[in-house]
Design an enzyme around this catalytic site. Sequence first.
Site, short mmCIF file in Angstrom:
data_model
loop_
_atom_site.label_atom_id
_atom_site.label_comp_id
_atom_site.label_asym_id
_atom_site.label_seq_id
_atom_site.Cartn_x
_atom_site.Cartn_y
_atom_site.Cartn_z
N TYR A 21 2.91 -0.31 -14.07
CA TYR A 21 4.26 0.18 -13.84
C TYR A 21 5.26 -0.49 -14.79
CZ TYR A 21 2.17 2.46 -9.79
OH TYR A 21 1.39 3.24 -8.98
N LEU A 39 0.85 -1.20 0.00
CA LEU A 39 0.00 0.00 0.00
C LEU A 39 0.88 1.24 0.00
CD1 LEU A 39 -2.32 -1.26 2.84
CD2 LEU A 39 -3.16 -0.72 0.55
N ARG A 65 4.59 -9.88 -8.29
CA ARG A 65 3.16 -9.54 -8.31
C ARG A 65 2.74 -9.20 -9.73
NH1 ARG A 65 -0.82 -4.97 -5.93
NH2 ARG A 65 -2.12 -6.35 -4.68
N GLY A 76 -5.54 -5.26 1.68
CA GLY A 76 -4.95 -3.94 1.63
C GLY A 76 -5.55 -2.98 2.63
N GLN A 89 8.77 -4.52 -1.42
CA GLN A 89 8.34 -4.56 -2.82
C GLN A 89 9.18 -3.59 -3.65
OE1 GLN A 89 4.83 -2.65 -4.63
NE2 GLN A 89 4.04 -4.71 -4.97
#
Length: 355
Positions: free
Chosen positions: A180, A25, A227, A312, A99
């Site tokens: 991304y 998050l 992910r 989340g 991440q």
Amino acid sequence: MLDSLWTPTVAGKISLPHRLAMSPLTRSRATPDGVPTELNAEYYAQRASHALIITEGTQPSADGQGYPVTPGIYTDEHIAGWRKVTDAVHKADGRIVIQLMHVGRISHPDNTPHHRQPVAPSAIKPGGLTFTGSGMQEMPEPRALSTEEVTATVDDFRRAAAAAIAAGADGVEIHGANGYLVHQFLAANTNQRTDRYGGSLDNRIRFAVEVAAAVADEIGAGRTGIRLSPGNPFQLGDLVEDDPHELYPHLVRALAPLDLAYLHLAHGGDEELLHTLRRLWPNTLLLNRAGTDIDTRAKDIENGIADVITVGSMALANPDLVERIRAGAPLNTPDPATFYGGGAAGYTDYPTYAA
């Protein structure tokens, strides 16, 4: 039904005491130089009872930054800041992976330390606005990475993974979702390259596979996750997936031999594709069904679709979510007005459950 949540499992080399994990998050609480602070450490330590914490997206290089005051993991100062976080989580008996998120074209020069033009697979301007220190602005057309620069970016991920382990993280998750950089290489409308990274499916998945292989080689496959968001409508910058039923099985087949710790799917509603990827993936599968309740998510563990579920906003607003669910206690409601506001409000001040 919820009994399935509380059985131990593993994600590669990472032992998990149960199956309810915290999804990444973006919170925008680092220093302007991207260094995590004591406030970040407190926030993550509060949520250490989750089976695994996956941190907010963390840039592996200056070019990888997309938003103000997001953390980095490419300098000694970043490592020292993250060490405060990992030490606090481990002291609270938690497990945490960092991440690695390179945003590619989803950026603005005002948001990066060098104020340069964003980089991407191809020079295609993203749609939409992005937040900057001076308000919402259009994202500019990015500069296309040269073939040599793509290789250098793979090395950026490798070095960032090593830095994450040096900072005490239990592993890393590669962000290959939501529009991304890794995702931009996958999609034909954001990747119009003519070198070995563009065109065919094999070429479009090459960057993702090379990044995963480099990270796994650097820190061990058992500490490397990735992910993806197959068919998910939440893709930033007008990214379009015309061929998800071809693209993602092809990608997962290529990733499977790397023996990564886990695959983390941000589910977009395509149940057929989800079941196909579950059959193809040999290791631990984490699943995020955004917007659904815990009972619905737990069914995915019961029926074998997922090994671990991630949450989340529930984890954001309920630092003691695990304890609340076990007790059948009511949940706090997240406050969107505080998501990126800075400071403790809506970050470390959510009340805990008093048994």
